[in-house]
Design a protein around this motif. Structure first.
Motif, PDB file in Angstrom:
ATOM      1  N   THR A 281       3.674  -3.923   7.779  1.00 43.30           N
ATOM      2  CA  THR A 281       2.282  -4.086   8.226  1.00 43.30           C
ATOM      3  C   THR A 281       1.582  -5.211   7.466  1.00 43.30           C
ATOM      4  OG1 THR A 281       1.505  -2.473   6.601  1.00 43.30           O
ATOM      5  CG2 THR A 281       2.048  -1.633   8.805  1.00 43.30           C
TER       6      THR A 281
ATOM      7  N   LYS B 190      -2.699   3.563  -1.415  1.00 39.15           N
ATOM      8  CA  LYS B 190      -3.214   3.657  -0.043  1.00 39.15           C
ATOM      9  C   LYS B 190      -4.731   3.834  -0.036  1.00 39.15           C
ATOM     10  CE  LYS B 190       0.472   6.060   2.547  1.00 39.15           C
ATOM     11  NZ  LYS B 190       1.184   4.842   2.746  1.00 39.15           N
ATOM     12  N   PRO B 191      -5.374   3.372   1.052  1.00 37.79           N
ATOM     13  CA  PRO B 191      -6.814   3.663   1.168  1.00 37.79           C
ATOM     14  C   PRO B 191      -7.026   5.164   1.400  1.00 37.79           C
ATOM     15  CG  PRO B 191      -5.995   2.533   3.135  1.00 37.79           C
ATOM     16  CD  PRO B 191      -4.853   2.612   2.172  1.00 37.79           C
TER      17      PRO B 191
ATOM     18  N   ILE C 113       0.818  -1.218   0.000  1.00 34.40           N
ATOM     19  CA  ILE C 113       0.000   0.000   0.000  1.00 34.40           C
ATOM     20  C   ILE C 113       0.850   1.266   0.000  1.00 34.40           C
ATOM     21  CG2 ILE C 113      -2.026  -1.083   1.091  1.00 34.40           C
ATOM     22  CD1 ILE C 113      -1.101   0.385   3.726  1.00 34.40           C
TER      23      ILE C 113
ATOM     24  N   ASP D  48     -11.355   1.671   5.745  1.00 32.96           N
ATOM     25  CA  ASP D  48     -10.813   0.497   6.427  1.00 32.96           C
ATOM     26  C   ASP D  48      -9.774  -0.193   5.535  1.00 32.96           C
ATOM     27  OD1 ASP D  48     -11.033  -1.570   8.640  1.00 32.96           O
ATOM     28  OD2 ASP D  48     -11.489  -2.795   6.876  1.00 32.96           O
ATOM     29  N   LEU D  49      -8.596  -0.473   6.102  1.00 33.33           N
ATOM     30  CA  LEU D  49      -7.500  -1.069   5.341  1.00 33.33           C
ATOM     31  C   LEU D  49      -7.881  -2.430   4.765  1.00 33.33           C
ATOM     32  CD1 LEU D  49      -4.592  -1.030   4.292  1.00 33.33           C
ATOM     33  CD2 LEU D  49      -3.872  -1.949   6.501  1.00 33.33           C
TER      34      LEU D  49
END
Length: 186
Positions: free
Chosen positions: A110, A135-136, A93, A141-142
């Motif tokens: 992560t 990336k979100p 991400i 929510d990841l």
């Protein structure tokens, strides 16, 4: 012998999601090398073949992402392959869609799949190819984000990234990791 592991989740509902770019790269390599990745062994779909003079095992763990290490420790113990001949491909991400980054070793960060692999192997000194998935959005929510599919406007970039990752693995096997890093780490 090289073991090339693409991380992802099994099942139709996860096909072509951000989290499954590792599976997508394995599919490209399987087509390129004419290797059928269909045998179930070591809690994974595997296919054996050759790349040049090297024997290669293509692997898609079927344990779900967070338990990917169970597959890899099984394969590592069975084939007694050198750590530097294990190549893991997974989503990142922290990279824009379509960007790739090759490293000789490192932490799992992560990424739960990588953390599982490092924990099970008890080592982190194996090469990896990270494929950018972006990336979100703030507040998103990841888990939902990585399990989502790419937006239409991202499709071209992701296709280029997957192809680049497959070519990088090819260079890692036929030549070496350093050359792949020089060529593909932009």
């Amino acid at each position: 012998m090289y073991v090339v592991v693409g991380l992802g989740n099994p099942g139709k509902q996860y096909e072509n999601t951000r989290h499954n770019v590792g599976f997508n790269v394995i599919d490209i390599l399987a087509k390129e090398y004419d290797i059928s990745v269909s045998k179930i062994k070591h809690k994974a779909l595997i296919g054996e073949g050759r790349v040049g003079s090297e024997k290669v095992l293509l692997v898609k763990p079927q344990t779900y992402m967070n338990l990917s290490g169970e597959t890899l420790i099984d394969i590592y113990n069975y084939y007694k392959v050198d750590m530097e001949n294990i190549i893991v491909i997974y989503d990142d991400i922290d990279l824009d869609v379509g960007k790739i980054r090759i490293r000789k070793k490192g932490s799992g960060g992560t990424h739960n799949g990588m953390r599982s692999i490092i924990k099970c192997l008890g080592a982190n000194d194996f090469p990896r190819v990270r494929v950018g998935v972006s990336k979100p959005k703030p507040g998103q929510d990841l888990a939902d984000f990585v399990l989502s599919r790419f937006r239409k406007e991202e499709n071209n970039d992701v296709e280029l990234g997957l192809e680049k990752a497959a070519k990088a693995v090819d260079v890692m096997i036929k030549d070496n990791v350093d050359l792949a890093m020089n060529k593909y780490n932009g």
